[in-house]
Structure formats: structure tokens, C-alpha cells
Write a protein that holds these residues in place. Structure first.
Motif, PDB file in Angstrom:
ATOM      1  N   ARG A  95       0.831  -1.204   0.000  1.00 38.74           N
ATOM      2  CA  ARG A  95       0.000   0.000   0.000  1.00 38.74           C
ATOM      3  C   ARG A  95       0.868   1.257   0.000  1.00 38.74           C
ATOM      4  N   ASP A  96       1.933   1.264   0.794  1.00 35.94           N
ATOM      5  CA  ASP A  96       2.824   2.425   0.838  1.00 35.94           C
ATOM      6  C   ASP A  96       3.538   2.636  -0.496  1.00 35.94           C
ATOM      7  N   TYR A  97       3.994   1.552  -1.111  1.00 37.75           N
ATOM      8  CA  TYR A  97       4.641   1.683  -2.418  1.00 37.75           C
ATOM      9  C   TYR A  97       3.673   2.227  -3.466  1.00 37.75           C
ATOM     10  N   MET A  98       2.427   1.772  -3.434  1.00 41.37           N
ATOM     11  CA  MET A  98       1.438   2.260  -4.397  1.00 41.37           C
ATOM     12  C   MET A  98       1.124   3.736  -4.128  1.00 41.37           C
ATOM     13  N   ARG A  99       1.179   4.161  -2.876  1.00 41.63           N
ATOM     14  CA  ARG A  99       0.973   5.570  -2.551  1.00 41.63           C
ATOM     15  C   ARG A  99       2.107   6.417  -3.139  1.00 41.63           C
ATOM     16  N   VAL A 100       3.331   5.923  -3.083  1.00 45.31           N
ATOM     17  CA  VAL A 100       4.461   6.636  -3.686  1.00 45.31           C
ATOM     18  C   VAL A 100       4.211   6.829  -5.180  1.00 45.31           C
ATOM     19  N   TYR A 102       1.277   6.804  -6.711  1.00 48.07           N
ATOM     20  CA  TYR A 102       0.124   7.683  -6.909  1.00 48.07           C
ATOM     21  C   TYR A 102       0.501   9.154  -6.718  1.00 48.07           C
ATOM     22  N   GLU A 103       1.306   9.404  -5.688  1.00 46.40           N
ATOM     23  CA  GLU A 103       1.706  10.785  -5.412  1.00 46.40           C
ATOM     24  C   GLU A 103       2.794  11.264  -6.360  1.00 46.40           C
ATOM     25  N   SER A 104       3.440  10.339  -7.050  1.00 45.67           N
ATOM     26  CA  SER A 104       4.430  10.662  -8.075  1.00 45.67           C
ATOM     27  C   SER A 104       5.489  11.644  -7.577  1.00 45.67           C
ATOM     28  N   CYS A 149      -3.108  10.135 -13.852  1.00 47.28           N
ATOM     29  CA  CYS A 149      -2.405  11.021 -12.925  1.00 47.28           C
ATOM     30  C   CYS A 149      -2.646  12.505 -13.156  1.00 47.28           C
ATOM     31  N   TRP A 183       2.729   2.028 -12.015  1.00 41.17           N
ATOM     32  CA  TRP A 183       1.440   1.739 -11.389  1.00 41.17           C
ATOM     33  C   TRP A 183       0.758   0.585 -12.118  1.00 41.17           C
TER      34      TRP A 183
END
Length: 192
Positions: A95-100, A102-104, A149, A183
Motif C-alpha cells: 500500500r505504501d509503495y502504491m501511494r508513492v 500515486y503521489e508521483s 495522474c 502503477w
């Protein structure tokens, strides 16, 4: 006849390897630093691999076949609890990696209110997410990501920089920024 040449070496060259890439002064070249997106992709893949191993261990003791055929065996409760915790921890890490992704890395998005009711965007609203400039020329055009994005980039602001030959020829093919590309790859890995 002379002896055959040794087989080519595989893997990372050792420090003593004379065939290792080096600079003109003989110093070994440093490995290329991975981007945050590449690190996130590798992190997701590593977490998924560890989760699959732990889940296989949990599944081996959770099935009815184990309960019915092995009543006399003791379940390794501590190991099972540890495996459950590791699965949970790896899910949180994914989840944290996917947040990185997403936030780009905090790059600027084009605001939703910049789009009109038809979903069109005025060219004055298109600015680079890295340098926040809207100026462009033929060699450094601003390209919009076709992912989710809402970001645009100068071709030279990307790492590595793009050339016009790198862009898809057909308009229907679309182009994904490095974050959206990772992603999609991570989503594919998660759903396999």
C-alpha cells in the motif's frame, strides 16, 4: 589445438574482475541509481513474493485435509502467527509503495477545475509537473500522460529524457509517465 576460451561470466562483476566497466582512470563505474518508481516496483514485487510464501505456509495448515489426516501432529502456532503478521506487514508495504506511485514524488497535477465541462483543457493550463513551466519548443514539447495522474511533462524533464522517436506514433496508443507505467506494472503483478 589451443584450449577453448572460458565461458562468459554471468552476474555482477567482482571487484577483482578486469573486465568490469571502468572509467578512463581505471576506477569502477558506480551502478546506475534506480528511480523512486523503479524502487517502488521492485518493492511491490518483493513484498508479493514474500506474501505468497507465507500464504502458502498458512494454507498448508489451514486446509481440512491437514485437520482430518493429522490429528496427532501439533500445529506450529507461533510460526503461523508470525506468518500472518508478515502477510499483513507486506500488504501495508505494498500500500505504501502504491501511494508513492500515486503521489508521483509530489509532482504537480493539473487541477480538476482547469478542465471544462467537455473534459477539454486550455493550452495555457498545461504546465510541466517537474519544472512548473508552460513554455515549450519542438525539441522540448510538453506531453500529457494518458494515465490517471493528470500530469504533463517536458520531454527533457523526464528521467531519462524522451525524444520524439520515443513517443507512440499512433494517437490511440497513448503514453504513460514513469509513475503510471509503474502503477500499471504493479497492478498487473498484484492481480496475478
Amino acid at each position: 589445438p589451443p584450449p577453448p576460451p572460458p565461458p562468459p561470466r554471468r552476474g555482477r562483476p567482482s571487484k577483482k574482475d578486469n573486465n568490469a566497466p571502468s572509467t578512463s582512470k581505471g576506477h569502477a563505474l558506480a551502478p546506475k541509481k534506480k528511480s523512486a518508481f523503479q524502487r517502488a516496483r521492485l518493492g511491490v514485487r518483493n513484498c508479493l513474493a514474500r506474501m505468497r510464501l507465507d500464504q502458502a505456509f498458512l494454507d498448508a495448515y489451514a486446509g481440512d485435509q491437514y485437520r482430518a489426516s493429522r490429528r496427532d501432529l501439533v500445529r506450529p502456532r507461533q510460526e503461523l502467527d508470525a506468518a500472518e503478521r508478515r502477510v499483513h506487514d507486506n500488504k501495508m508495504a505494498v500500500r505504501d509503495y502504491m501511494r508513492v506511485l500515486y503521489e508521483s514524488n509530489g509532482e504537480r497535477r493539473i487541477p480538476k477545475d482547469a478542465y471544462d465541462e467537455n473534459g477539454e483543457l486550455d493550452s495555457s493550463q498545461i504546465i510541466c509537473s517537474v519544472c512548473c513551466s508552460g513554455e515549450c519548443d519542438d525539441d522540448n514539447d510538453i506531453i500529457m500522460c494518458d494515465g490517471e495522474c493528470d500530469r504533463a511533462y517536458h520531454m527533457r524533464c523526464l528521467d531519462p529524457p524522451l525524444t520524439p522517436d520515443d513517443l507512440p506514433k499512433a494517437e490511440l496508443d497513448g503514453w504513460l509517465c514513469p509513475a503510471c507505467d509503474c502503477w500499471v506494472d504493479c497492478g498487473w503483478d498484484i492481480n496475478q
